[in-house]
Motif scaffolding. Structure first.
Motif: not given
Length: 54
Positions: A1-2, A4
């Motif tokens: 997630m980080k 992205i």
């Protein structure tokens, strides 16, 4: 997630840089075009008003 989020931030930063450089290039080209006309005399047409004198 980080990863992205990091990619999105990098893309947005690159887009802002491109937009800024495009506006700077436009401003420089306008200044260059105006400086070309500094060597010419006044290019406005001369208007003489001819009216009957009373």
């Amino acid at each position: 997630m980080k990863l992205i989020i990091l990619l999105i931030v990098i893309i947005l930063g690159f887009g802002a840089t491109v937009k800024r450089s495009a506006s700077d290039l436009k401003e420089i080209s306008m200044k260059h075009e105006l400086s070309k006309y500094s060597n010419y005399p006044n290019l406005l047409p001369e208007v003489k008003i001819v009216a009957p004198h009373f």
